[in-house]
Design an enzyme around this catalytic site. Structure first.
Site, PDB file in Angstrom:
ATOM      1  N   ASP A 286     -20.496-105.997 -50.746  1.00 24.00           N
ATOM      2  CA  ASP A 286     -19.964-105.574 -52.049  1.00 24.00           C
ATOM      3  C   ASP A 286     -18.803-106.462 -52.543  1.00 24.00           C
ATOM      4  O   ASP A 286     -18.491-106.464 -53.732  1.00 24.00           O
ATOM      5  CB  ASP A 286     -19.472-104.121 -51.974  1.00 24.00           C
ATOM      6  CG  ASP A 286     -20.585-103.165 -51.592  1.00 24.00           C
ATOM      7  OD1 ASP A 286     -21.755-103.507 -51.835  1.00 24.00           O
ATOM      8  OD2 ASP A 286     -20.300-102.092 -51.051  1.00 24.00           O
TER       9      ASP A 286
ATOM     10  N   THR B 217     -18.581-107.041 -45.877  1.00 24.62           N
ATOM     11  CA  THR B 217     -19.330-106.163 -46.766  1.00 24.62           C
ATOM     12  C   THR B 217     -19.943-106.994 -47.877  1.00 24.62           C
ATOM     13  O   THR B 217     -19.284-107.886 -48.406  1.00 24.62           O
ATOM     14  CB  THR B 217     -18.444-105.069 -47.401  1.00 24.62           C
ATOM     15  OG1 THR B 217     -19.144-104.474 -48.500  1.00 24.62           O
ATOM     16  CG2 THR B 217     -17.133-105.604 -47.936  1.00 24.62           C
TER      17      THR B 217
ATOM     18  N   ARG C 192     -21.288 -95.539 -38.442  1.00 30.27           N
ATOM     19  CA  ARG C 192     -20.139 -94.796 -38.955  1.00 30.27           C
ATOM     20  C   ARG C 192     -19.901 -93.688 -37.941  1.00 30.27           C
ATOM     21  O   ARG C 192     -20.837 -93.207 -37.309  1.00 30.27           O
ATOM     22  CB  ARG C 192     -20.436 -94.230 -40.334  1.00 30.27           C
ATOM     23  CG  ARG C 192     -20.725 -95.333 -41.344  1.00 30.27           C
ATOM     24  CD  ARG C 192     -20.904 -94.816 -42.749  1.00 30.27           C
ATOM     25  NE  ARG C 192     -21.672 -95.759 -43.548  1.00 30.27           N
ATOM     26  CZ  ARG C 192     -21.171 -96.829 -44.155  1.00 30.27           C
ATOM     27  NH1 ARG C 192     -19.879 -97.107 -44.073  1.00 30.27           N
ATOM     28  NH2 ARG C 192     -21.948 -97.631 -44.855  1.00 30.27           N
TER      29      ARG C 192
ATOM     30  N   GLY D 208     -21.231-100.596 -42.912  1.00 31.85           N
ATOM     31  CA  GLY D 208     -22.494-101.268 -43.249  1.00 31.85           C
ATOM     32  C   GLY D 208     -22.615-102.623 -42.571  1.00 31.85           C
ATOM     33  O   GLY D 208     -21.645-103.368 -42.515  1.00 31.85           O
TER      34      GLY D 208
ATOM     35  N   ASP E 163     -12.907-101.613 -45.493  1.00 29.26           N
ATOM     36  CA  ASP E 163     -11.549-101.048 -45.529  1.00 29.26           C
ATOM     37  C   ASP E 163     -11.441 -99.721 -44.765  1.00 29.26           C
ATOM     38  O   ASP E 163     -10.399 -99.439 -44.171  1.00 29.26           O
ATOM     39  CB  ASP E 163     -11.046-100.909 -46.969  1.00 29.26           C
ATOM     40  CG  ASP E 163     -12.035-100.194 -47.873  1.00 29.26           C
ATOM     41  OD1 ASP E 163     -13.133 -99.845 -47.403  1.00 29.26           O
ATOM     42  OD2 ASP E 163     -11.693 -99.966 -49.046  1.00 29.26           O
TER      43      ASP E 163
ATOM     44  N   ASP F  98     -15.685-106.026 -52.180  1.00 28.04           N
ATOM     45  CA  ASP F  98     -14.756-105.117 -52.866  1.00 28.04           C
ATOM     46  C   ASP F  98     -13.513-104.815 -52.040  1.00 28.04           C
ATOM     47  O   ASP F  98     -12.874-103.783 -52.212  1.00 28.04           O
ATOM     48  CB  ASP F  98     -15.486-103.808 -53.233  1.00 28.04           C
ATOM     49  CG  ASP F  98     -15.985-103.062 -51.994  1.00 28.04           C
ATOM     50  OD1 ASP F  98     -15.958-103.637 -50.883  1.00 28.04           O
ATOM     51  OD2 ASP F  98     -16.398-101.897 -52.134  1.00 28.04           O
TER      52      ASP F  98
ATOM     53  N   ARG G  19     -21.547-100.625 -55.009  1.00 27.59           N
ATOM     54  CA  ARG G  19     -20.774 -99.384 -55.229  1.00 27.59           C
ATOM     55  C   ARG G  19     -20.014 -99.485 -56.558  1.00 27.59           C
ATOM     56  O   ARG G  19     -20.636 -99.731 -57.580  1.00 27.59           O
ATOM     57  CB  ARG G  19     -19.825 -99.109 -54.049  1.00 27.59           C
ATOM     58  CG  ARG G  19     -20.615 -98.697 -52.828  1.00 27.59           C
ATOM     59  CD  ARG G  19     -19.736 -98.211 -51.719  1.00 27.59           C
ATOM     60  NE  ARG G  19     -19.018 -99.310 -51.090  1.00 27.59           N
ATOM     61  CZ  ARG G  19     -18.559 -99.296 -49.864  1.00 27.59           C
ATOM     62  NH1 ARG G  19     -18.717 -98.215 -49.118  1.00 27.59           N
ATOM     63  NH2 ARG G  19     -17.942-100.320 -49.358  1.00 27.59           N
TER      64      ARG G  19
END
Ligand code: ATP
Length: 317
Positions: free
Chosen positions: A128, A126, A72, A11, A103, A130, A172
């Site tokens: 997120d 990212t 991706r 992303g 990751d 995370d 997420r």
């Protein structure tokens, strides 16, 4: 002069463009020849690799997304395509890679390094937040600011119309964006995957607040919770007795003009990534922990699940 390349994978986030700008400037400063790889690992496989200059990065610091594209790549998961990728890097005499990604991208790079010895440094990117081992990932601050602006705007209409608004953030399985947005926007309810909840436990309190004159509610929910946002809105209507609306912020959280913090972090991440590679680090990720930069192994970053900061979590409890 050694050659070094950069690509974006997974992303996109706001902050990638400032990172690209500093990548070109700092590489040249360090007597390295900078290359861009377009569209992530796909560009690596298709030899979409070009030398980069100051001209390529002029004026991009204010723009979200990434000038060189991100992607991706299912092909990169296959050994035969990673071999083609290596041949393409050899064609351009590149043996150092910087990757802005998550990751998954770092896991791919690790395999690539083990197969072909291409040195790399990952930069966590990212919204997120995370990724294990780093307190901060590029793009998070800009996303939080966009969420803040959105919540502030929704609050205006919520209060005018006596409504409950359920605002869904990305993340997420990680509730970081929702939690920080809740703490900094004064919302009435926050639901995140990390904390079990029972809506029933809020009912009496929320109804009393309406009796006492409350005109609206703002609920911030993370996309990873067990219910979808419409169910939370239905609960407001059916159990609390207030008209409700859902607002899913979606991809606007990923774009927009990079914040000052993300511009600065982009510079710092890039500086540490290039310095690390020049110092001989072969397979690492630059992490930002306890207000300092460190280099961590792929194993620590990509193979250990991330946990939300316990201090932050305790604030919501
Ligand atoms: P985001 O946080 O945006 O999801 P990410 O880097 O985690 O970013 P992924 O889709 O997981 O995103 O991975 C990006 C790309 O990395 C994949 O499309 C694939 O090309 C490569 N990749 C991921 N895992 C592997 C793997 N085990 N082997 C080879 N390549 C991989």
């Amino acid at each position: 002069m050694k050659n070094i390349a950069i690509l974006c994978s997974g992303g996109d986030v706001s902050g990638m463009n400032p990172a690209l700008k500093h990548f070109v400037e700092y590489s040249l400063q360090k007597n390295l020849k900078p290359f861009f790889i377009y569209d992530g690992f796909e560009g690596l496989i298709d030899d979409d690799i070009k030398e980069a200059s100051y001209c390529d990065v002029a004026g991009i610091i204010t723009r979200g997304g990434t000038k060189i594209g991100s992607a991706r790549s299912t092909r990169f998961m296959q050994k035969e395509f990673r071999e083609i990728a290596k041949q393409n890097l050899d064609k351009h005499s590149i043996d150092m890679l910087i990757v802005l990604g998550g990751d998954g991208s770092f896991r791919g790079l690790d395999i690539f390094y083990k197969e072909h010895g291409v040195k790399f440094c990952g930069i966590p990117s990212t919204i997120d937040n995370d990724i294990n081992g780093t307190d901060y990932s590029l793009g998070v601050d800009t996303a939080l600011n966009i969420i803040k602006t959105s919540i502030d705007a929704i609050r205006d209409t919520a209060s005018s119309f006596k409504r409950a608004f359920v605002i869904e953030t990305m993340g997420r399985d990680c509730g970081y964006l929702a939690l920080v947005s809740h703490l900094t926007s004064g919302s009435e309810l926050c639901l995140i995957p990390e904390i079990d909840y029972d809506l029933k436990s809020y009912e009496e309190n929320f109804k009393t607040q309406i009796e006492n004159g409350r005109r609206y509610f703002i609920a911030i929910v993370s996309e990873g919770i067990k219910q979808d946002s419409q169910e939370i809105a239905d609960w407001f209507e059916n159990k609390i007795g207030i008209e409700s609306r859902v607002s899913i912020l979606g991809h606007i959280q990923r774009g927009g003009n990079p914040s000052i913090y993300d511009r600065l972090m982009a510079y710092k991440f890039i500086t540490h990534a290039i310095d690390g590679l020049l110092q001989g680090k072969k397979e690492s990720v630059v992490c930002y922990t306890k207000s300092d930069f460190t280099y961590k192994s792929i194993n620590e970053v990509a193979n250990i699940p991330n946990k939300l900061d316990s201090q932050l979590l305790s604030l919501i409890k």
